[in-house]
Write a protein that holds these residues in place. Sequence first.
Motif, PDB file in Angstrom:
ATOM      1  N   PRO A 253      43.693  34.234  34.395  1.00 29.07           N
ATOM      2  CA  PRO A 253      43.324  34.921  36.234  1.00 29.07           C
ATOM      3  C   PRO A 253      44.351  34.722  36.807  1.00 29.07           C
ATOM      4  CG  PRO A 253      41.714  33.052  34.771  1.00 29.07           C
ATOM      5  CD  PRO A 253      43.088  33.064  34.182  1.00 29.07           C
ATOM      6  N   VAL A 254      44.439  35.812  37.950  1.00 32.20           N
ATOM      7  CA  VAL A 254      45.820  35.784  38.523  1.00 32.20           C
ATOM      8  C   VAL A 254      44.717  36.105  40.068  1.00 32.20           C
ATOM      9  CG1 VAL A 254      47.243  37.287  39.955  1.00 32.20           C
ATOM     10  CG2 VAL A 254      46.922  37.776  36.959  1.00 32.20           C
ATOM     11  N   ASP A 255      45.334  34.898  40.369  1.00 32.46           N
ATOM     12  CA  ASP A 255      44.714  34.082  41.883  1.00 32.46           C
ATOM     13  C   ASP A 255      44.610  35.159  42.696  1.00 32.46           C
ATOM     14  OD1 ASP A 255      43.116  31.702  40.653  1.00 32.46           O
ATOM     15  OD2 ASP A 255      45.120  30.654  41.160  1.00 32.46           O
ATOM     16  N   ASP A 256      45.568  35.570  43.049  1.00 32.80           N
ATOM     17  CA  ASP A 256      45.389  36.868  44.316  1.00 32.80           C
ATOM     18  C   ASP A 256      45.813  38.457  44.040  1.00 32.80           C
ATOM     19  OD1 ASP A 256      47.668  36.516  43.489  1.00 32.80           O
ATOM     20  OD2 ASP A 256      49.542  36.957  44.886  1.00 32.80           O
ATOM     21  N   LEU A 257      45.433  38.581  43.128  1.00 29.11           N
ATOM     22  CA  LEU A 257      45.096  39.960  43.225  1.00 29.11           C
ATOM     23  C   LEU A 257      43.346  40.676  42.779  1.00 29.11           C
ATOM     24  CD1 LEU A 257      46.548  41.948  41.458  1.00 29.11           C
ATOM     25  CD2 LEU A 257      45.948  41.502  39.186  1.00 29.11           C
ATOM     26  N   GLY A 258      43.393  40.995  44.171  1.00 34.28           N
ATOM     27  CA  GLY A 258      41.943  41.365  44.046  1.00 34.28           C
ATOM     28  C   GLY A 258      40.942  42.184  42.797  1.00 34.28           C
ATOM     29  N   PRO A 259      39.891  42.617  42.960  1.00 34.32           N
ATOM     30  CA  PRO A 259      39.258  42.627  41.869  1.00 34.32           C
ATOM     31  C   PRO A 259      39.288  44.111  41.198  1.00 34.32           C
ATOM     32  CG  PRO A 259      37.201  42.511  43.685  1.00 34.32           C
ATOM     33  CD  PRO A 259      38.619  41.944  43.860  1.00 34.32           C
ATOM     34  N   ASN A 260      38.940  44.540  40.210  1.00 32.00           N
ATOM     35  CA  ASN A 260      39.213  45.850  40.242  1.00 32.00           C
ATOM     36  C   ASN A 260      37.750  46.494  40.620  1.00 32.00           C
ATOM     37  OD1 ASN A 260      38.550  47.749  37.001  1.00 32.00           O
ATOM     38  ND2 ASN A 260      39.672  48.023  38.687  1.00 32.00           N
ATOM     39  N   GLN A 261      37.566  47.643  41.039  1.00 36.43           N
ATOM     40  CA  GLN A 261      35.850  48.081  41.366  1.00 36.43           C
ATOM     41  C   GLN A 261      35.635  49.699  40.420  1.00 36.43           C
ATOM     42  OE1 GLN A 261      34.008  48.102  44.265  1.00 36.43           O
ATOM     43  NE2 GLN A 261      33.057  49.219  42.280  1.00 36.43           N
ATOM     44  N   VAL A 262      34.882  49.840  39.437  1.00 36.39           N
ATOM     45  CA  VAL A 262      33.964  50.428  38.378  1.00 36.39           C
ATOM     46  C   VAL A 262      33.386  51.657  39.476  1.00 36.39           C
ATOM     47  CG1 VAL A 262      33.081  50.622  36.923  1.00 36.39           C
ATOM     48  CG2 VAL A 262      34.646  48.939  36.505  1.00 36.39           C
ATOM     49  N   CYS A 263      33.562  52.676  39.137  1.00 38.20           N
ATOM     50  CA  CYS A 263      32.478  53.751  39.995  1.00 38.20           C
ATOM     51  C   CYS A 263      31.880  54.412  38.558  1.00 38.20           C
ATOM     52  CB  CYS A 263      32.945  54.611  40.653  1.00 38.20           C
ATOM     53  SG  CYS A 263      33.778  53.549  42.605  1.00 38.20           S
ATOM     54  N   LEU A 264      30.691  55.109  39.098  1.00 34.77           N
ATOM     55  CA  LEU A 264      30.346  56.841  38.234  1.00 34.77           C
ATOM     56  C   LEU A 264      31.225  57.482  38.987  1.00 34.77           C
ATOM     57  CD1 LEU A 264      28.799  56.422  35.895  1.00 34.77           C
ATOM     58  CD2 LEU A 264      27.144  57.793  37.349  1.00 34.77           C
ATOM     59  N   ALA A 265      32.003  58.495  37.816  1.00 35.43           N
ATOM     60  CA  ALA A 265      32.295  59.715  38.560  1.00 35.43           C
ATOM     61  C   ALA A 265      31.404  61.169  37.873  1.00 35.43           C
ATOM     62  CB  ALA A 265      33.483  59.488  38.653  1.00 35.43           C
TER      63      ALA A 265
END
Length: 284
Positions: A253-265
């Motif tokens: 894990p990378v503590d200071d890396l924000g989460p990845n956002q998953v979207c439907l396109a």
Amino acid sequence: MDVDLRKLRYFVAVAEELHFGRAAARLHIAQPVLSRQIRAFEHELRAELFVRDRRSTVLTEAGRQLLADAGPLLASADALRRRVQRAAHGRQTFTIAFMPGIIVTAEARAIAQLHPDLAVGVVRTSWEDQAEVVREGRADVSYVRLPVDQRGLRLRPLFTEPRVVVLPDEHRLAGKESVDLTELVEERLLQDPDAVPEWRDLPNRPIDSDPRPRPELNSVEEKLEHVAAYAGVVILPLSTATFYTRPGVVHVPVDDLGPNQVCLAWAEDNRSPLVREFVEIAAR
């Protein structure tokens, strides 16, 4: 004024080649015909698109703007043609695209159960084509990981997940419970930096210190193979890292890396009721 798509395709060829002769050869038409079509297009748009002389062809500011907008417009027209052709050839289809690590089985079954006569298909995408598949009509919807070029698309946020760094199993950081981005400053990132914008902002990061060109890696499996061979590191969403396990690599894990956002396109001009229905299924 309606834009003539044929002339727009001619314009794109010249804009990409910046040479009327090469563009004419690419389009399989005579150069004088191409020149006349471009002049007619400029007259219709009331704008000069190229500055040309005997030695060079250069885009004007209006030409650069048109080139930026032409891709999504032509892709939308091609997608419309594909949807009409599919509808004209019998059984209706619905294609769901997804990025590695994202499982769409439940949603695919749900839309199929609601419409027994619908042929539901799935297609795996990559960082390079996750948005293009819906712009070009190869898929009706696509599960995408941000950031993506959102031109011509509508997006529905679905969920987020942590990101991890994938390292060789004997790497100096492999045994840690977590790391900070700054601890990776000397590492070689194997993927497109646009996929990890935070990487470019790392302080004291050596710029182009590695003379080796970044390899063209089109799949997660290829990325992990290069990581195992000590060619560099990759940043992946947690679900992707855990789904594609293999010997020789670990993820941290990378503590200071924000989460990845998953979207439907989906394409903004796709008004299909099936798309609207699937958006609600995915959101649930």
